[in-house]
Design a protein around this motif. Sequence first.
Motif: not given
Length: 699
Positions: A287, A375, A383
């Motif tokens: 992420t 992501v 996101p």
Amino acid sequence: MRKLLPLIGTPSQSHPGGRSAMTCRFRCGDACFHEVPNTSDNEYVGEIIAGAIGRRTMVRAAAVVTVAAAAGTAGVAGALPAAAAPADTSGKSSGNSGKSSGKPSAKAARGLRYSSVAPNTADAVTVPDGYAQNVVIRWGEPILRGAPAFDPEKQTAAAQAGQFGYNNDFLALLPIPGECDRQLLVANHEYTDEVLMFRGYDAANPTRQQVEVAWAAHGLGVVVVEEDRRTGKLTAVPRHHLNRRVTATTEFRLTGPAAGSDLLKTSADPTGTKVLGTLNNCSGGTTPWGTTLHGEENFNQYFANSGRATDKRYGIGTGATERKWERFDKRFDVAQEPNEVHRFGYVVELDPYDPTSTPRKHTALGRFKHEAATVRLTDDGRPVVYSGDDERFDYFYKFVGSKRMKKGSSRAVREHNLSLLDEGTLYVARLTGDSPTIEIDGTGKLPADGEFDGSGEWIPIATATAKGAVSHVEGMSAEEVFVFTRLAGDKVGATKMDRPEDIQPSPVTGKVYVALTNNTNRGVGANAKADEANPRNANKHGHILELTERLGRPESTTFAWSLFLVAGDPDDPATYFAGFPKDDVSPISCPDNVAFDPHGNLWISTDGSQLGSHDGLFGVATRGSRRGELKQFLTVPNGAETCGPIVQDRRVLVAVQHPGEVDGATVEKPASTWPDGPGKIVRPAVVAVWRKDGEDIGV
């Protein structure tokens, strides 16, 4: 004509995709030999709309419709969109989409300038000329303080909980502030293969010790690795304070809209918010806020004695399991703990920088066989997560968050960012082809326009907010959508795909690539026949779909798509390499994990090649005059699968999963001597590859 290699070992010809029967047995519980879980009658949109509306008019209309992220009256997703004015929906630009543009340049694309590895069956990791390799870390190597050295004859759960786990799949490398020559390696430990772990293993009567070792060998591993500046070699740093093991008995926190639901409550956890362990973590993602995501995939095989229709849709068996865990913990017995199985099949989030943190299972991303979770951010910092459901005739999904990422490293900021995947809208994909149905004959022959392509829409199925959740699926509550996500996809008419696995957005173009591994059931019997997005019946080699979100915005609810690659032997007319000349590409079968290098090339690892060669890693150009040129970079040993590729400037990492997993193999009769040679137990491991001259990969 290329001469294909004979199959190695003794794989059963009835096992699709080239996998050994042993791999099917331990990895997915023989999923391909069970009834196809998706028996819904939702049709491919290209078949539904053939009739009064002109096909291309309908395609344009489908591509421009938008659905508000938080909107959703019950049943809204099931209706076809109304016509709208044409818009820029193709996402195509000269040289970057469709067929390879113009005459190929003399050199391979930057990043792919290496000598292709020929198909082979060597019991080794085979790399290009001029490249070197090392084993970074093996199953059983101690990574935590107090963990003993690995002894295959004296395995214990306590030892394994401090050692690197089994069958490494997804890999991530993250920077460590203040330690410039070190990185943080995060790995999934997908499943265990007990006959290759324990001498004299009796599958009918496993011991408690063996079961508890297997529990400890599942899960996640975090270990610091150090690089040799003179080469690309990486070595593990044992007992670093950031090293961590997460196992099948580690406590997790259930978060998001289904947390606390009656569907998730058990006798051990009446709150429905705490669960022990994570199982069958396949691929994953990193992420932008510094955490890792891990997809729980074939969790169904660990649960016994189910008789419910909802469980059948997820492939939960009615009898005993392969590993017999239900004998040692009632939570794996659906007859005794009916809701425990509902607590698996999610995307797990781990904060690898905090070894004391509690990992989370995000129910807002839905429950299915998550192959991956990748992501990207919207322009305003929200996101977007893509994930495939690795099952024959199942779907792929997108989650669009409603909260914005914050920058910084304070505890408050990190806690905020860890909640980003709990609020937003979950969508499932519906694809429409732009060629007449009659032109898709199931052989893989290209339609008259020269491409398999069309448009698509993201159908909202539920929205989670801080105040509650709303279902967009008629007849299902929001909690039911998030727990029985496959059923929601059935109801809204999502497109049945050929095992959607890893999904990766390009960091250069923003296009999204979906690996579809294979589906030998396509077009067989009463199963769904070929369509433009899945154009081959009895599809044993798989393909890769290229998706362009409308206007390049990841939160868009419409997209254009085309098949970037249709895998197989290039001499087979039913293959396609983005229009690149097929006499100059490597054969490839069963694409699984995908990744991008710093130059924007797509790298593909394979699982179960049906071409007679061992599985491998391939690089392919996605742009320019050599778009579609695919070159094999490495192959893995007997019985192994190539997983978790990471391609950096000076280094390639792969996870060599289940080496030696060939039918009939045992500890006593190994089918591979990798990585440590004859007389040593075969061990899954992570391998690093680099150029001997110290220069960048493929330049």
